[in-house]
Design a protein around this motif. Structure first.
Motif, PDB file in Angstrom:
ATOM      1  N   GLY A  53     -48.188  21.791 -79.851  1.00  0.00           N
ATOM      2  CA  GLY A  53     -48.048  23.204 -80.195  1.00  0.00           C
ATOM      3  C   GLY A  53     -46.712  23.505 -80.833  1.00  0.00           C
ATOM      4  O   GLY A  53     -46.637  24.215 -81.843  1.00  0.00           O
ATOM      5  N   ARG A  54     -45.653  22.970 -80.270  1.00  0.00           N
ATOM      6  CA  ARG A  54     -44.311  23.177 -80.831  1.00  0.00           C
ATOM      7  C   ARG A  54     -44.213  22.538 -82.217  1.00  0.00           C
ATOM      8  O   ARG A  54     -43.639  23.113 -83.133  1.00  0.00           O
ATOM      9  CB  ARG A  54     -43.255  22.591 -79.893  1.00  0.00           C
ATOM     10  N   GLU A  55     -44.783  21.345 -82.360  1.00  0.00           N
ATOM     11  CA  GLU A  55     -44.746  20.672 -83.652  1.00  0.00           C
ATOM     12  C   GLU A  55     -45.489  21.477 -84.708  1.00  0.00           C
ATOM     13  O   GLU A  55     -45.004  21.641 -85.835  1.00  0.00           O
ATOM     14  CB  GLU A  55     -45.362  19.281 -83.523  1.00  0.00           C
ATOM     15  N   SER A  57     -45.982  24.693 -84.739  1.00  0.00           N
ATOM     16  CA  SER A  57     -45.182  25.879 -85.034  1.00  0.00           C
ATOM     17  C   SER A  57     -44.045  25.555 -85.990  1.00  0.00           C
ATOM     18  O   SER A  57     -43.773  26.298 -86.949  1.00  0.00           O
ATOM     19  CB  SER A  57     -44.636  26.466 -83.731  1.00  0.00           C
ATOM     20  N   MET A  58     -43.368  24.418 -85.764  1.00  0.00           N
ATOM     21  CA  MET A  58     -42.267  24.004 -86.633  1.00  0.00           C
ATOM     22  C   MET A  58     -42.754  23.735 -88.057  1.00  0.00           C
ATOM     23  O   MET A  58     -42.126  24.158 -89.035  1.00  0.00           O
ATOM     24  CB  MET A  58     -41.600  22.745 -86.065  1.00  0.00           C
ATOM     25  N   ARG A  60     -45.461  24.896 -89.506  1.00  0.00           N
ATOM     26  CA  ARG A  60     -45.925  26.145 -90.135  1.00  0.00           C
ATOM     27  C   ARG A  60     -44.738  26.923 -90.703  1.00  0.00           C
ATOM     28  O   ARG A  60     -44.795  27.423 -91.837  1.00  0.00           O
ATOM     29  CB  ARG A  60     -46.685  26.985 -89.099  1.00  0.00           C
ATOM     30  N   LEU A  61     -43.670  27.025 -89.933  1.00  0.00           N
ATOM     31  CA  LEU A  61     -42.469  27.716 -90.408  1.00  0.00           C
ATOM     32  C   LEU A  61     -41.867  27.000 -91.608  1.00  0.00           C
ATOM     33  O   LEU A  61     -41.390  27.638 -92.561  1.00  0.00           O
ATOM     34  CB  LEU A  61     -41.440  27.812 -89.281  1.00  0.00           C
ATOM     35  N   VAL A 196     -52.287  22.527 -77.511  1.00  0.00           N
ATOM     36  CA  VAL A 196     -52.477  23.796 -78.213  1.00  0.00           C
ATOM     37  C   VAL A 196     -53.977  23.989 -78.403  1.00  0.00           C
ATOM     38  O   VAL A 196     -54.698  23.052 -78.751  1.00  0.00           O
ATOM     39  CB  VAL A 196     -51.731  23.803 -79.571  1.00  0.00           C
ATOM     40  N   ASP A 198     -55.933  26.300 -80.314  1.00  0.00           N
ATOM     41  CA  ASP A 198     -56.511  27.099 -81.396  1.00  0.00           C
ATOM     42  C   ASP A 198     -57.969  26.709 -81.616  1.00  0.00           C
ATOM     43  O   ASP A 198     -58.838  27.557 -81.827  1.00  0.00           O
ATOM     44  CB  ASP A 198     -55.743  26.888 -82.709  1.00  0.00           C
ATOM     45  N   ALA A 270     -54.329  22.368 -83.034  1.00  0.00           N
ATOM     46  CA  ALA A 270     -53.865  23.566 -83.729  1.00  0.00           C
ATOM     47  C   ALA A 270     -54.751  23.864 -84.929  1.00  0.00           C
ATOM     48  O   ALA A 270     -55.309  22.949 -85.544  1.00  0.00           O
ATOM     49  CB  ALA A 270     -52.421  23.371 -84.183  1.00  0.00           C
TER      50      ALA A 270
END
Length: 276
Positions: A53-55, A57-58, A60-61, A196, A198, A270
């Protein structure tokens, strides 16, 4: 009054050297923080350093803010290597890959997403990858999503609670001509609190199929990813939006006329990020 003179070639090269040194120092600084993180989390032996999940998010940003001359492919690859290598430093792991449809695309995917520091081991089938991950301490496995009917219902081997689970679907940043564009699932030992959700994946066993099932899945925002017939009927791997609960899915399929004999969650990942 004279116009300002453009910088010389030597001055521009000095600027590049300054940036390169700054990036190197920041990477070393990141390493010292990871060292402290290892002491806090005690992840060096548990294989629990993966955080899909953190990966996601990183990444995507990264895609959202990227611009300029440097291709997104290069930026994504650099960040992937940084993330995967520092994860390896926290808790060493190996990537096991199914090369039944060819080694080159799987090696490209592994190297693009995990770099060259992480060991890569090839296997003759998705089933062999699953067993390798099941018998390892904290390894990852990758195999093509489109396995074909000859591979059988491999997803059923993920159903038991202590078996490996799907934790990611790569590539995450979806775009035309991706340099490592082969669609693959990533599996690992079950992640207690890091998965994650999704998209949630289910292994479904049908005594008999009903034509209304496909429509029902589509209405819920889901799809059949793969299917295989066996002596017990039809087995299907289904991908569903994370907000659809298992009981809701089971009820909808039953009302559609399906004769279900099993419905078990086998992983999640995700939602892919699409770049125009």
């Amino acid at each position: 009054m004279t116009a300002q003179q453009p910088p010389s070639l030597a001055e521009l090269r000095q600027e590049i050297d300054r940036i390169d040194e700054t990036m190197h120092r920041l990477l070393m600084e990141r390493g010292t923080i990871i060292d402290r993180l290892i002491k806090v989390k005690k992840t060096s032996e548990s294989g629990s350093a993966f955080r899909p999940g953190r990966e996601a998010s990183m990444m995507r940003l990264l895609a959202e803010r990227h611009g300029g001359l440097l291709p997104l492919d290069t930026v994504e690859s650099i960040w992937r290597v940084i993330i995967a290598t520092f994860t390896y430093v926290q808790a060493p792991y190996t990537v096991h890959a199914d090369v039944s449809a060819g080694d080159a695309p799987m090696r490209d995917s592994a190297r693009f997403h995990f770099g060259f520091t992480v060991p890569y081991v090839s296997h003759p089938s998705a089933g062999a990858v699953i067993e390798a991950v099941a018998g390892a301490r904290g390894d990852l496995g990758i195999f093509r999503i489109d396995q074909g009917a000859s591979s059988g219902a491999w997803w059923r081997t993920l159903a038991a609670a202590d078996r490996p689970k799907i934790i990611a679907r790569l590539p995450f940043i979806e775009r035309p001509d991706h340099p490592a564009g082969t669609p693959v699932f990533v599996i690992s030992k079950p992640l207690a609190d890091a998965a994650v959700r999704d998209v949630v994946l289910y292994a479904a066993q049908f005594e008999r199929w009903h034509k209304g099932v496909s429509t029902t899945l589509a209405d819920l925002g889901g799809e059949v990813v793969a299917s295989a017939a066996d002596a017990e009927g039809l087995s299907a791997l289904m991908a569903m939006p994370g907000h659809v609960e298992r009981d809701e899915l089971h009820g909808a399929l039953t009302r559609a006329g399906a004769s279900l004999t099993g419905l078990t969650e086998v992983g999640s990942h995700a939602e892919r990020f699409h770049v125009k």
